[in-house]
Design a protein around this motif. Sequence first.
Motif, PDB file in Angstrom:
ATOM      1  N   LEU A 198     -16.250  -2.123 -11.306  1.00 51.94           N
ATOM      2  CA  LEU A 198     -16.253  -3.461 -12.432  1.00 51.94           C
ATOM      3  C   LEU A 198     -16.791  -2.593 -13.604  1.00 51.94           C
ATOM      4  N   VAL A 199     -17.851  -1.662 -13.535  1.00 49.92           N
ATOM      5  CA  VAL A 199     -18.347  -0.975 -14.763  1.00 49.92           C
ATOM      6  C   VAL A 199     -17.266  -0.093 -15.363  1.00 49.92           C
ATOM      7  N   SER A 200     -16.585   0.686 -14.570  1.00 50.36           N
ATOM      8  CA  SER A 200     -15.739   1.512 -15.058  1.00 50.36           C
ATOM      9  C   SER A 200     -14.332   0.949 -15.511  1.00 50.36           C
ATOM     10  N   ALA A 201     -14.146  -0.232 -15.264  1.00 51.11           N
ATOM     11  CA  ALA A 201     -13.081  -1.294 -15.607  1.00 51.11           C
ATOM     12  C   ALA A 201     -13.341  -2.011 -16.910  1.00 51.11           C
ATOM     13  N   TRP A 202     -14.706  -2.096 -17.229  1.00 48.60           N
ATOM     14  CA  TRP A 202     -15.296  -2.586 -18.533  1.00 48.60           C
ATOM     15  C   TRP A 202     -15.120  -1.536 -19.564  1.00 48.60           C
ATOM     16  N   VAL A 203     -15.396  -0.463 -19.199  1.00 49.05           N
ATOM     17  CA  VAL A 203     -15.218   0.467 -20.182  1.00 49.05           C
ATOM     18  C   VAL A 203     -13.804   1.080 -20.431  1.00 49.05           C
ATOM     19  N   ALA A 204     -12.810   0.850 -19.430  1.00 46.83           N
ATOM     20  CA  ALA A 204     -11.716   1.298 -19.670  1.00 46.83           C
ATOM     21  C   ALA A 204     -10.986   0.266 -20.780  1.00 46.83           C
ATOM     22  N   ALA A 205     -11.441  -1.271 -20.377  1.00 48.61           N
ATOM     23  CA  ALA A 205     -10.699  -2.177 -21.337  1.00 48.61           C
ATOM     24  C   ALA A 205     -11.268  -2.348 -22.726  1.00 48.61           C
TER      25      ALA A 205
ATOM     26  N   TRP B  91       0.920  -1.271   0.005  1.00 47.40           N
ATOM     27  CA  TRP B  91       0.021   0.057   0.112  1.00 47.40           C
ATOM     28  C   TRP B  91       0.751   1.228   0.064  1.00 47.40           C
ATOM     29  N   PRO B  92       1.821   1.567   0.971  1.00 50.13           N
ATOM     30  CA  PRO B  92       2.371   2.705   0.868  1.00 50.13           C
ATOM     31  C   PRO B  92       3.337   3.002  -0.119  1.00 50.13           C
ATOM     32  N   LEU B  93       4.038   2.019  -0.915  1.00 50.79           N
ATOM     33  CA  LEU B  93       4.602   2.188  -2.218  1.00 50.79           C
ATOM     34  C   LEU B  93       3.711   2.488  -3.243  1.00 50.79           C
ATOM     35  N   ALA B  94       2.586   2.058  -3.091  1.00 49.14           N
ATOM     36  CA  ALA B  94       1.643   2.311  -4.128  1.00 49.14           C
ATOM     37  C   ALA B  94       0.854   3.453  -4.304  1.00 49.14           C
ATOM     38  N   LEU B  95       0.647   3.821  -2.890  1.00 50.00           N
ATOM     39  CA  LEU B  95      -0.025   5.125  -2.820  1.00 50.00           C
ATOM     40  C   LEU B  95       0.789   6.269  -3.087  1.00 50.00           C
ATOM     41  N   VAL B  96       2.119   6.202  -2.831  1.00 47.57           N
ATOM     42  CA  VAL B  96       2.789   7.367  -3.134  1.00 47.57           C
ATOM     43  C   VAL B  96       2.953   7.543  -4.733  1.00 47.57           C
ATOM     44  N   HIS B  97       3.226   6.371  -5.432  1.00 44.07           N
ATOM     45  CA  HIS B  97       3.228   6.493  -6.866  1.00 44.07           C
ATOM     46  C   HIS B  97       1.908   6.884  -7.477  1.00 44.07           C
ATOM     47  N   MET B  98       0.705   6.592  -7.066  1.00 43.34           N
ATOM     48  CA  MET B  98      -0.506   6.961  -7.444  1.00 43.34           C
ATOM     49  C   MET B  98      -0.457   8.460  -7.484  1.00 43.34           C
ATOM     50  N   THR B  99      -0.022   9.177  -6.798  1.00 42.33           N
ATOM     51  CA  THR B  99      -0.049  10.773  -6.694  1.00 42.33           C
ATOM     52  C   THR B  99       0.952  11.098  -7.872  1.00 42.33           C
TER      53      THR B  99
ATOM     54  N   TYR C 163      -3.366  -5.265 -13.527  1.00 40.33           N
ATOM     55  CA  TYR C 163      -2.837  -5.425 -14.956  1.00 40.33           C
ATOM     56  C   TYR C 163      -3.691  -4.523 -16.132  1.00 40.33           C
ATOM     57  N   LEU C 164      -5.129  -4.178 -15.995  1.00 40.79           N
ATOM     58  CA  LEU C 164      -5.519  -3.432 -16.914  1.00 40.79           C
ATOM     59  C   LEU C 164      -5.329  -2.092 -16.567  1.00 40.79           C
ATOM     60  N   ALA C 165      -5.032  -1.611 -15.414  1.00 41.15           N
ATOM     61  CA  ALA C 165      -4.565  -0.215 -14.798  1.00 41.15           C
ATOM     62  C   ALA C 165      -3.057   0.060 -15.565  1.00 41.15           C
ATOM     63  N   TYR C 166      -2.386  -0.825 -15.584  1.00 40.89           N
ATOM     64  CA  TYR C 166      -0.987  -0.913 -16.252  1.00 40.89           C
ATOM     65  C   TYR C 166      -1.019  -0.741 -17.636  1.00 40.89           C
TER      66      TYR C 166
ATOM     67  N   GLN D 146       1.206   9.507 -11.138  1.00 38.12           N
ATOM     68  CA  GLN D 146       0.927   8.979 -12.304  1.00 38.12           C
ATOM     69  C   GLN D 146      -0.319   9.903 -13.016  1.00 38.12           C
ATOM     70  N   LYS D 147      -0.243  10.312 -14.280  1.00 35.60           N
ATOM     71  CA  LYS D 147      -1.174  11.070 -15.099  1.00 35.60           C
ATOM     72  C   LYS D 147      -2.366   9.990 -15.806  1.00 35.60           C
ATOM     73  N   HIS D 148      -1.894   8.731 -16.009  1.00 32.94           N
ATOM     74  CA  HIS D 148      -2.875   8.154 -16.823  1.00 32.94           C
ATOM     75  C   HIS D 148      -3.410   6.977 -16.084  1.00 32.94           C
ATOM     76  N   LEU D 149      -3.699   7.039 -14.821  1.00 33.97           N
ATOM     77  CA  LEU D 149      -4.432   5.955 -14.073  1.00 33.97           C
ATOM     78  C   LEU D 149      -5.762   6.061 -14.465  1.00 33.97           C
ATOM     79  N   PRO D 150      -6.449   4.915 -14.723  1.00 34.55           N
ATOM     80  CA  PRO D 150      -7.805   4.991 -15.110  1.00 34.55           C
ATOM     81  C   PRO D 150      -8.869   5.063 -13.975  1.00 34.55           C
ATOM     82  N   VAL D 151     -10.123   5.716 -14.258  1.00 28.84           N
ATOM     83  CA  VAL D 151     -11.025   6.003 -13.373  1.00 28.84           C
ATOM     84  C   VAL D 151     -11.154   4.943 -12.348  1.00 28.84           C
ATOM     85  N   PHE D 152     -11.464   3.718 -12.778  1.00 24.26           N
ATOM     86  CA  PHE D 152     -11.745   2.570 -11.741  1.00 24.26           C
ATOM     87  C   PHE D 152     -10.865   2.440 -10.543  1.00 24.26           C
ATOM     88  N   VAL D 153      -9.615   2.839 -10.751  1.00 26.30           N
ATOM     89  CA  VAL D 153      -8.357   2.679  -9.682  1.00 26.30           C
ATOM     90  C   VAL D 153      -8.646   3.593  -8.444  1.00 26.30           C
ATOM     91  N   TRP D 154      -9.108   5.115  -9.102  1.00 30.56           N
ATOM     92  CA  TRP D 154      -9.628   6.008  -8.117  1.00 30.56           C
ATOM     93  C   TRP D 154     -10.785   5.900  -7.520  1.00 30.56           C
TER      94      TRP D 154
END
Length: 498
Positions: free
Chosen positions: A417-424, A99-107, A476-479, A109-117
């Motif tokens: 799930l819906v926003s992940a489907w749209v992103a995919a 978690w701490p490693l990921a949350l620091v890097h999330m701030t 993986y989808l977010a990546y 990133q410019k292209h993270l999809p909506v479903f991650v947020w």
Amino acid sequence: MTLLDSRLQGAPVARLPAIFIGLLLLAALFLGLLTTTANPVVIGMGLGLVGGAFLLTAPRLLIWLVIFLSLATGALLSLAGPEYMRLVWPVSILAFLLWPLALVHMTRQKHLPVFVWVALLFVLLAILSTALNWYSLSQLIAGFKRYFQAYGLLFALAALPFASSDMQRWQKLFLLIALLQLPFALYEFLVLVPLRGGLQAGSEATDVVAGTFGANLNGGSANAEMAAFLLIVTAFLLARRRAGLLSGWRTALLGILCLIPLGLGETKVVLLLLPLVGAIVMRKDFFRAPLRYLPGMLVLVILTAVLGWVYVTLMIRGNFADVLANTLSYNLESTGYGDALLNRSTAISFWWERHGWHDPVGLLFGHGIGSSFWAANNPLSGHIGMHYPRYGIDLTTLSTLLWDMGLVGAGMYAGILVSAWVAANRLWRRALDAWVRADALAIQAAIAVFAVFLIYSNSSVNLQAFQIVIAAVLGYLAYLCRTHPPAPAIKKKYYAYL
């Protein structure tokens, strides 16, 4: 540059040995105190915490351990006995350390999809819901662990600067674990099924065939979750074959090895998931050239019919009419599911009958995470679950979400799930690489499986192994969305938006 490299540059070299020795002494003291408890679970959690702290400098290795230990050790622990299942808790701690490693890097990133947020907001909503309905710290900790023990993996895959080669290695690890299901399933079919009465006992015996996801001789094995995992892996193989990235013989061989375990146990949900997964992966081709891909759809129908015949005739030893009537009775009518008083549909109607605008907080935000959980003789059962023992109010993910987080929480989880489907789908339409578009289709098939499990079981918010699968797919989808930013759309036909 690794995290350890950056720390080495920022600290005087002369101080590093002393700092490292100091950390080792503290870890030794901490573990020494834990050993005095003589509790293997507590000792294991301590090892996970101390070892995981050092693994923070190697997030790739940490992810390897989280995936492998979560998906490949459940069978061994469940066969050792239910009291040993808590030994997977150290793995949860390892995932939380991401978690701490990921949350620091999330701030950053410019292209993270909506479903991650949306997933991160879902975590914050869970905390808010629990605060509004405060019961106890132990219920919060137990509920948070059950709900979010895999979210560290999701956020890490989404945000950390991993290379494409890392993702390929982890994909191969998932394929290896999928192939491991066959020898474990064969052992369970040949050795454990006879211990539960053999094939003549029907589904009560074959329920134990659950691969490495955990076979329980007392019933309630994770066989449906194993089947879902194998179908998701098969979807990736089929999508890669569709894009011309896998040879026909290799796809057929790997696909058969993944599908054989589905015929060793009786998991009726496969009769829904198999054609669903196949149809989603093949739908783009089918809309473009229906006659050309009609044989593939027919193969799916035939394979589903064969599995249905195996389940009804060989596993359940009944007839289709009786099996259908029995299935409808404990899913859509009033018969309870298993030992529970409620079933998959009445669990929802039961919640609705006990909520309304007279209690807007409970209706909209639930009663706090972990409140609906109940298990016999389990001190971590939630206060609502203890109020309705043996009802099965947490039978499915949807009913659990409604009790714990209300309409807002259930809606937000569905929104992930819906926003992940749209992103995919957007990724499929705009990506230039064939393998990215193939994986986007397979991810959509996986998301459909996760949607079915909303109303099928509570594994999505309770079972660590299945949660790791969900987190890995969405991460993986977010990546892919982050590393393949939008390009001009290459598909404009109507079926491109389905």
